[in-house]
Design a protein around this motif. Structure first.
Motif, PDB file in Angstrom:
ATOM      1  N   VAL A 166       0.814  -1.336  -0.032  1.00  0.00           N
ATOM      2  CA  VAL A 166       0.076  -0.219   0.133  1.00  0.00           C
ATOM      3  C   VAL A 166       0.833   1.296  -0.031  1.00  0.00           C
ATOM      4  CG1 VAL A 166      -1.670   1.314   1.368  1.00  0.00           C
ATOM      5  CG2 VAL A 166      -1.932  -1.254   1.176  1.00  0.00           C
ATOM      6  N   ARG A 167       1.950   1.074   0.825  1.00  0.00           N
ATOM      7  CA  ARG A 167       2.803   2.395   0.876  1.00  0.00           C
ATOM      8  C   ARG A 167       3.443   2.756  -0.565  1.00  0.00           C
ATOM      9  NH1 ARG A 167       6.060   0.492   4.125  1.00  0.00           N
ATOM     10  NH2 ARG A 167       5.290   1.353   6.136  1.00  0.00           N
ATOM     11  N   LEU A 168       3.791   1.492  -1.186  1.00  0.00           N
ATOM     12  CA  LEU A 168       4.516   1.648  -2.623  1.00  0.00           C
ATOM     13  C   LEU A 168       3.445   2.192  -3.487  1.00  0.00           C
ATOM     14  CD1 LEU A 168       7.326   0.986  -3.895  1.00  0.00           C
ATOM     15  CD2 LEU A 168       6.106  -1.254  -4.519  1.00  0.00           C
ATOM     16  N   ALA A 169       2.244   1.811  -3.355  1.00  0.00           N
ATOM     17  CA  ALA A 169       1.247   2.384  -4.436  1.00  0.00           C
ATOM     18  C   ALA A 169       0.907   3.611  -4.390  1.00  0.00           C
ATOM     19  CB  ALA A 169      -0.040   1.512  -4.240  1.00  0.00           C
ATOM     20  N   LEU A 170       0.872   4.088  -3.034  1.00  0.00           N
ATOM     21  CA  LEU A 170       0.726   5.699  -2.794  1.00  0.00           C
ATOM     22  C   LEU A 170       1.947   6.418  -3.284  1.00  0.00           C
ATOM     23  CD1 LEU A 170      -0.951   5.279   0.883  1.00  0.00           C
ATOM     24  CD2 LEU A 170      -2.008   6.121  -1.168  1.00  0.00           C
ATOM     25  N   ALA A 171       2.920   5.895  -3.069  1.00  0.00           N
ATOM     26  CA  ALA A 171       4.371   6.781  -3.536  1.00  0.00           C
ATOM     27  C   ALA A 171       4.339   6.945  -4.952  1.00  0.00           C
ATOM     28  CB  ALA A 171       5.441   6.073  -2.859  1.00  0.00           C
ATOM     29  N   ALA A 172       3.703   5.992  -5.851  1.00  0.00           N
ATOM     30  CA  ALA A 172       3.770   6.057  -7.349  1.00  0.00           C
ATOM     31  C   ALA A 172       2.591   7.156  -7.966  1.00  0.00           C
ATOM     32  CB  ALA A 172       3.755   4.777  -7.915  1.00  0.00           C
ATOM     33  N   HIS A 173       1.785   7.395  -7.121  1.00  0.00           N
ATOM     34  CA  HIS A 173       0.739   8.399  -7.498  1.00  0.00           C
ATOM     35  C   HIS A 173       0.354   9.302  -6.774  1.00  0.00           C
ATOM     36  CE1 HIS A 173      -0.045   4.042  -8.956  1.00  0.00           C
ATOM     37  NE2 HIS A 173      -0.667   4.740 -10.144  1.00  0.00           N
ATOM     38  N   THR A 174       0.012  10.503  -7.565  1.00  0.00           N
ATOM     39  CA  THR A 174      -0.176  11.878  -6.954  1.00  0.00           C
ATOM     40  C   THR A 174      -1.692  11.803  -6.248  1.00  0.00           C
ATOM     41  OG1 THR A 174      -1.198  12.832  -8.870  1.00  0.00           O
ATOM     42  CG2 THR A 174       1.326  12.975  -8.556  1.00  0.00           C
ATOM     43  N   ALA A 175      -1.915  12.926  -5.492  1.00  0.00           N
ATOM     44  CA  ALA A 175      -3.233  12.781  -4.874  1.00  0.00           C
ATOM     45  C   ALA A 175      -4.402  13.181  -6.167  1.00  0.00           C
ATOM     46  CB  ALA A 175      -3.542  14.278  -3.767  1.00  0.00           C
ATOM     47  N   ALA A 176      -3.866  13.841  -7.123  1.00  0.00           N
ATOM     48  CA  ALA A 176      -4.781  14.164  -8.557  1.00  0.00           C
ATOM     49  C   ALA A 176      -4.932  12.915  -9.001  1.00  0.00           C
ATOM     50  CB  ALA A 176      -4.227  15.040  -9.395  1.00  0.00           C
ATOM     51  N   ASP A 177      -3.936  11.944  -9.002  1.00  0.00           N
ATOM     52  CA  ASP A 177      -4.335  10.604  -9.666  1.00  0.00           C
ATOM     53  C   ASP A 177      -5.171   9.885  -8.853  1.00  0.00           C
ATOM     54  OD1 ASP A 177      -2.241  11.231 -11.570  1.00  0.00           O
ATOM     55  OD2 ASP A 177      -0.715  10.066 -10.531  1.00  0.00           O
ATOM     56  N   CYS A 178      -4.933   9.894  -7.730  1.00  0.00           N
ATOM     57  CA  CYS A 178      -6.104   9.081  -6.961  1.00  0.00           C
ATOM     58  C   CYS A 178      -7.324   9.665  -7.050  1.00  0.00           C
ATOM     59  CB  CYS A 178      -5.779   9.365  -5.462  1.00  0.00           C
ATOM     60  SG  CYS A 178      -4.048   8.533  -4.676  1.00  0.00           S
ATOM     61  N   ALA A 179      -7.622  11.024  -7.148  1.00  0.00           N
ATOM     62  CA  ALA A 179      -8.815  11.523  -7.172  1.00  0.00           C
ATOM     63  C   ALA A 179      -9.626  11.052  -8.665  1.00  0.00           C
ATOM     64  CB  ALA A 179      -9.108  13.164  -7.119  1.00  0.00           C
ATOM     65  N   ALA A 180      -8.612  11.164  -9.624  1.00  0.00           N
ATOM     66  CA  ALA A 180      -9.190  10.454 -10.987  1.00  0.00           C
ATOM     67  C   ALA A 180      -9.670   9.053 -10.901  1.00  0.00           C
ATOM     68  CB  ALA A 180      -8.013  10.871 -12.233  1.00  0.00           C
ATOM     69  N   LEU A 181      -8.563   8.445 -10.245  1.00  0.00           N
ATOM     70  CA  LEU A 181      -8.939   7.220 -10.318  1.00  0.00           C
ATOM     71  C   LEU A 181     -10.479   6.649  -9.515  1.00  0.00           C
ATOM     72  CD1 LEU A 181      -5.413   5.298  -9.595  1.00  0.00           C
ATOM     73  CD2 LEU A 181      -6.984   5.398 -11.713  1.00  0.00           C
ATOM     74  N   ALA A 182     -10.513   7.542  -8.172  1.00  0.00           N
ATOM     75  CA  ALA A 182     -11.869   7.482  -7.579  1.00  0.00           C
ATOM     76  C   ALA A 182     -13.225   7.922  -8.526  1.00  0.00           C
ATOM     77  CB  ALA A 182     -11.797   8.649  -6.555  1.00  0.00           C
ATOM     78  N   ARG A 183     -12.985   8.951  -9.294  1.00  0.00           N
ATOM     79  CA  ARG A 183     -13.867   9.029 -10.309  1.00  0.00           C
ATOM     80  C   ARG A 183     -14.310   8.184 -11.262  1.00  0.00           C
ATOM     81  NH1 ARG A 183     -11.318  14.280 -10.112  1.00  0.00           N
ATOM     82  NH2 ARG A 183     -10.220  13.799 -11.906  1.00  0.00           N
ATOM     83  N   LEU A 184     -13.211   7.275 -11.704  1.00  0.00           N
ATOM     84  CA  LEU A 184     -13.498   6.089 -12.626  1.00  0.00           C
ATOM     85  C   LEU A 184     -14.297   5.009 -11.780  1.00  0.00           C
ATOM     86  CD1 LEU A 184     -10.189   5.441 -14.406  1.00  0.00           C
ATOM     87  CD2 LEU A 184     -12.482   6.175 -15.527  1.00  0.00           C
ATOM     88  N   ALA A 185     -13.914   4.651 -10.679  1.00  0.00           N
ATOM     89  CA  ALA A 185     -14.618   3.659 -10.074  1.00  0.00           C
ATOM     90  C   ALA A 185     -15.994   4.134  -9.545  1.00  0.00           C
ATOM     91  CB  ALA A 185     -13.506   3.533  -8.561  1.00  0.00           C
ATOM     92  N   LEU A 186     -16.191   5.296  -8.948  1.00  0.00           N
ATOM     93  CA  LEU A 186     -17.518   5.636  -8.912  1.00  0.00           C
ATOM     94  C   LEU A 186     -18.426   5.646  -9.995  1.00  0.00           C
ATOM     95  CD1 LEU A 186     -16.851   8.856  -6.692  1.00  0.00           C
ATOM     96  CD2 LEU A 186     -17.913   6.738  -5.944  1.00  0.00           C
ATOM     97  N   THR A 187     -18.151   6.053 -11.293  1.00  0.00           N
ATOM     98  CA  THR A 187     -18.919   5.639 -12.474  1.00  0.00           C
ATOM     99  C   THR A 187     -18.704   4.574 -13.137  1.00  0.00           C
ATOM    100  OG1 THR A 187     -16.905   6.632 -13.673  1.00  0.00           O
ATOM    101  CG2 THR A 187     -18.601   8.245 -12.751  1.00  0.00           C
ATOM    102  N   ALA A 188     -18.361   3.631 -12.818  1.00  0.00           N
ATOM    103  CA  ALA A 188     -18.332   2.211 -13.277  1.00  0.00           C
ATOM    104  C   ALA A 188     -19.655   1.543 -13.012  1.00  0.00           C
ATOM    105  CB  ALA A 188     -17.120   1.310 -12.760  1.00  0.00           C
ATOM    106  N   PRO A 189     -20.164   0.404 -13.946  1.00  0.00           N
ATOM    107  CA  PRO A 189     -21.454  -0.006 -13.674  1.00  0.00           C
ATOM    108  C   PRO A 189     -21.473  -1.051 -12.435  1.00  0.00           C
ATOM    109  CG  PRO A 189     -20.432  -1.038 -15.636  1.00  0.00           C
ATOM    110  CD  PRO A 189     -19.590   0.074 -15.139  1.00  0.00           C
ATOM    111  N   ASP A 190     -20.240  -1.533 -12.255  1.00  0.00           N
ATOM    112  CA  ASP A 190     -20.101  -2.622 -11.323  1.00  0.00           C
ATOM    113  C   ASP A 190     -18.866  -2.910 -10.568  1.00  0.00           C
ATOM    114  OD1 ASP A 190     -18.727  -4.204 -13.181  1.00  0.00           O
ATOM    115  OD2 ASP A 190     -20.534  -4.913 -14.082  1.00  0.00           O
ATOM    116  N   ALA A 191     -18.579  -3.804  -9.773  1.00  0.00           N
ATOM    117  CA  ALA A 191     -17.404  -3.868  -9.254  1.00  0.00           C
ATOM    118  C   ALA A 191     -16.242  -4.218  -9.916  1.00  0.00           C
ATOM    119  CB  ALA A 191     -17.288  -4.719  -7.861  1.00  0.00           C
TER     120      ALA A 191
END
Length: 557
Positions: free
Chosen positions: A518-543
């Protein structure tokens, strides 16, 4: 599958990592005799049953001692289930009805299982493990061996219909490269224990039934993919990927940060005293969830204030100078206490549990807060407290007042009930922080029992509806500048951790083994990256689509 067809079969990835090897299947347990012959001597048959139950309990106690950590607690709980005095009574009744011993044992366990399943919640979760206990007892009654984990003499991928905690807890990660099961869910014991052992695992993979012994497979624990007969080029690429990942994990250390320096506290979950040494040695910023049930459950008398104080003081000393978030007693109704009259409830899973227990037994909560405060006074740990099963802002406010009255300055609540997430702004106005329990929040959001294998897709923490509740809670925390943590299994998924941070989560608490990834994944992505990924997950039709789209996008960042 053709020689050039490398399309994977899929399940739910519950423990990250990439591994390959030949399949070794867990053998099926012994079958009941086709002919059910009544026992001529019922008392003698009952004694044989008692002896078999005692042998199974002793076996589980031995496995518990070998396993340690969270697995030890699971196995000890199973041992106590086997020794429940109601089981021999049920077996006697079936013997007297004319059943043979093996069938009487199976019937008794089936009745016990049905009763626990109907209870719901915590006891329903334990009921799923009764199948393994039944099989082990029947095997001893029949005088035949219970199949264990295979040992083909070389590393392998373990494939099974399902895995019992007694088998999962003592797996050798040097031999078992990965786990694939037909059943199970993201919060099953197989998922939790595999993750703690660092073994890649995929559950709820229906096509695993067709995997024969010796078949080469490549397992991707994060994505839930199982490639059958992978070409050499794919295996070589996977080996290189695994080696690079191992080197990166070994180099990972220090506080959690995104690539642009946004802090995300990385914490550990502690469930029992036996976990303390390993948890304290982990490179974490403290404890995000100290479960206190181990002081109360499976005992005849309530722990004294002094006994509690000593136990909390031990934890605080081990984490001197670091944060420790103590969750008050999460019991009542579906986690019954022997020394409390819980009364009768039509649906204990939705009954008087967690903080609601204080409605009937306020002194127990006051005693616990007194003990925590006393232990805090003699420690340098940064002690926070939080209450489970909070549903309303009023409950959050009442708990916060009680904690402060006892000398505990930082008080928060768990968000496990959708009502608390939907009113997160008001809940946070009433206390200092919240911590999201994604396991229970998912269970209540989808009205799906956590141990129901056929509902595993609904219990997937990638479900957009669940993530929407996390978003609401994260936004409420950001608006008032108060911490929002996650202490459920979702926190230990490196890819999902990025989404959670993008949804406003400020701390992640997990099993110690999950911290580096988890530490490694965070270190490889910016906060803006995380926000963009969150938007993708929220708008997906399923898990499934949420996971796929986020994984693809994260690789491009």
């Amino acid at each position: 599958m053709g020689e050039v067809d490398v399309r994977p079969v899929t399940g739910i990835g519950v423990s990250p990592g990439v591994a390959h090897g030949p399949v070794a299947r867990l053998a099926e347990p012994p079958r009941l005799p086709e002919t059910d012959v009544p026992e001529a001597d019922v008392p003698a048959a009952l004694e044989r049953a008692r002896a078999a139950l005692a042998e199974v309990a002793a076996f589980l106690d031995e496995r518990s001692a070998q396993a340690g950590g969270e697995a030890a607690d699971v196995l000890l709980a199973q041992s106590m289930m086997v020794l429940d005095p109601a089981l021999p009574d049920r077996i006697r009744a079936r013997l007297e009805d004319g059943r043979g011993l093996a069938h009487a044992v199976a019937d008794a366990f089936a009745g016990f299982r049905d009763a626990l399943t109907a209870t719901g919640g915590y006891l329903a979760e334990r009921a799923a493990d009764l199948d393994d206990l039944r099989d082990r007892t029947v095997a001893r009654v029949l005088g035949v061996p219970m199949p264990g984990v295979p040992d083909p003499g070389h590393p392998f991928v373990l494939v099974a219909r399902d895995l019992a905690p007694a088998d999962t807890a003592v797996l050798d990660a040097r031999k078992v490269r990965a786990i694939v099961t037909e059943l199970g869910g993201p919060t099953s014991h197989t998922a939790i224990l595999a993750k703690s052992l660092g073994i890649p695992a995929v559950v709820a993979c229906a096509d695993a039934a067709g995997l024969a012994d010796g078949t080469p497979v490549l397992v991707r624990g994060a994505s839930g993919e199982v490639v059958v007969d992978p070409p050499d080029s794919l295996v070589e690429a996977a080996e290189a990927e695994a080696a690079a990942q191992a080197a990166a994990l070994a180099a990972s250390s220090g506080p959690g940060r995104t690539a642009d320096g946004v802090p995300v506290a990385l914490l550990v979950n502690v469930g029992a005293a036996r976990d303390l040494t390993a948890a304290a040695a982990a490179d974490s910023e403290g404890v995000g969830l100290l479960r206190t049930e181990f002081l109360y459950l499976d005992r005849a008398e309530e722990p004294t204030v002094e006994e509690q104080r000593r136990s909390y003081a031990e934890v605080f000393a081990a984490f001197a100078g670091r944060k420790v978030v103590v969750r008050t007693l999460d019991a009542g109704a579906d986690k019954p206490l022997a020394f409390v009259d819980h009364g009768d409830e039509p649906n204990p899973a939705l009954g008087v549990r967690g903080l609601r227990l204080a409605r009937r037994h306020r002194r127990m909560l006051d005693d616990q807060l007194t003990a925590i405060a006393a232990a805090r006074e003699e420690s340098t740990a940064d002690v926070w407290v939080m209450a489970p099963m909070v549903s309303t802002p009023t409950e959050a406010a009442d708990f916060a007042r009680a904690a402060r009255a006892h000398g505990l300055p930082v008080a928060g609540t768990m968000v496990e009930v959708p009502a608390a997430a939907l009113r997160a702004d008001a809940v946070l106005a009433a206390c200092d922080f919240v911590s999201i329990g994604t396991n229970d929040l998912g269970q209540y959001t989808f009205a799906a029992d956590r141990m129901a294998g056929e509902l595993a897709d609904l219990l997937d923490p990638w479900q957009p509806a669940l993530l929407e509740l996390v978003r609401i809670t994260g936004a409420a925390g950001a608006a008032v500048g108060k911490p929002v943590g996650v202490c459920g299994e979702a926190a230990s998924d490196p890819l999902l951790a990025l989404v959670l941070v993008g949804l406003g989560v400020t701390s992640l608490s997990m099993a110690p083994a999950a911290l580096p990834a988890v530490r490694l994944a965070l270190a490889a992505h910016t906060a803006a990256d995380c926000a963009a990924l969150a938007r993708l997950a929220l708008t997906a039709p399923d898990a499934a689509r949420a996971r796929e789209e986020v994984a693809a996008a994260a690789k491009q960042m």
